[in-house]
Design an enzyme around this catalytic site. Structure first.
Site, short mmCIF file in Angstrom:
data_model
loop_
_atom_site.label_atom_id
_atom_site.label_comp_id
_atom_site.label_asym_id
_atom_site.label_seq_id
_atom_site.Cartn_x
_atom_site.Cartn_y
_atom_site.Cartn_z
N SER A 145 36.67 29.88 84.87
CA SER A 145 35.74 29.52 85.95
C SER A 145 35.45 30.75 86.77
CB SER A 145 36.35 28.44 86.84
OG SER A 145 35.59 28.27 88.03
N TYR A 162 43.16 25.05 91.61
CA TYR A 162 42.10 25.37 90.64
C TYR A 162 41.95 26.88 90.53
CZ TYR A 162 37.56 24.91 88.28
OH TYR A 162 36.53 24.96 87.38
#
Length: 258
Positions: A145, A162
């Site tokens: 990401s 995350y």
């Protein structure tokens, strides 16, 4: 040149293939000539993706798989091998984003992020890599990401687990690339910026204030559109990237430019 991106005769395994970027990539693989094994927990959604792939004339199977559970992964990969006999491409796409900072989130939520985003890649790769080594060929693409290198700055969207787990994906990608290159296996990572998906539609895309800020600061002036990640995934999955190892390409319209 087009032959470099031709996946005819190849078998691609896609985790998290039931919706969003995973489903898009699976269809792109089929359109490039590959047969596709679709892995996810929600088999009913996989069946819909399978039907779309079969319209292209390619073969597809839908295999129930929880990437955090070793026995589930082992069974799914066995099913793929029984059906197709070989695996050429692995797209480790399954992932989750749990909101919260280290001062507020639970240990369970922290572990959930790492179990899916990192352990999931480890487990699926554990059962796929031996088949690739035996064949002397493989293309592994790990979905990281932009948040592996850029932190969320809006308080309402803090996602520390995350950030950390997707950064770990990059370290794992480099380690795998260095170890398996000698077996004809390439391992690389892609870093999507903001795309509308099942993960983001109920959070980031619900906030007009966030989207306005994102569009203002993003050089492209918008989030990513459906299919705009596929070109990078296909590059890493094809012979066009035969001498590319351990790399990370961000696909974000320019948000990460420094």
């Amino acid at each position: 040149m087009a032959d470099l991106f031709n996946l005819a005769g190849k078998v691609a395994v896609v985790t998290g293939a039931s919706s969003g970027l995973g489903a898009d990539a699976a269809l792109a693989y089929a359109e490039a000539g590959a047969d596709v094994a679709l892995l996810a927990r929600r088999v009913e959604k996989l069946e819909a993706v399978k039907a779309e792939i079969e319209k292209t004339g390619r073969k597809a199977i839908a295999a129930a798989c929880d990437v955090t559970d070793e026995e589930s992964v082992k069974a799914a990969i066995a099913q793929v091998m029984e059906t197709f006999g070989h695996i050429d491409i692995l797209l480790n796409n399954a992932g989750i984003a749990v909101r919260g900072g280290v001062d507020s989130m639970t240990v369970e939520d922290w572990d959930k992020s790492f179990d899916t985003n990192v352990k999931g890649i480890f487990l699926v790769s554990k059962y796929v890599v031996p088949h690739m080594k035996e064949k002397g060929y493989g293309k592994i693409v790990n979905v990281a990401s932009i948040n592996a290198v850029i932190a969320d700055k809006a308080d309402v969207f803090i996602r520390h687990s995350y950030n950390a787990s997707k950064s770990a994906v990059l370290g794992l990608t480099k380690g795998m690339a260095a170890s398996y290159a000698r077996y004809g296996i390439t391992v690389n990572a892609v870093g999507p910026g903001l795309f509308e998906s099942e993960m983001t539609s109920g959070t980031l895309f619900k906030s007009d204030e966030f989207l306005k800020s994102y569009n203002y600061t993003n050089p492209a002036g918008r989030p990513g559109r459906q299919g705009e990640l596929n070109g990078t995934i296909l590059y890493f999955s094809s012979d066009a990237s035969s001498y590319v190892q351990g790399q990370f390409v961000i696909v974000d319209g320019g948000s990460a430019i420094v």
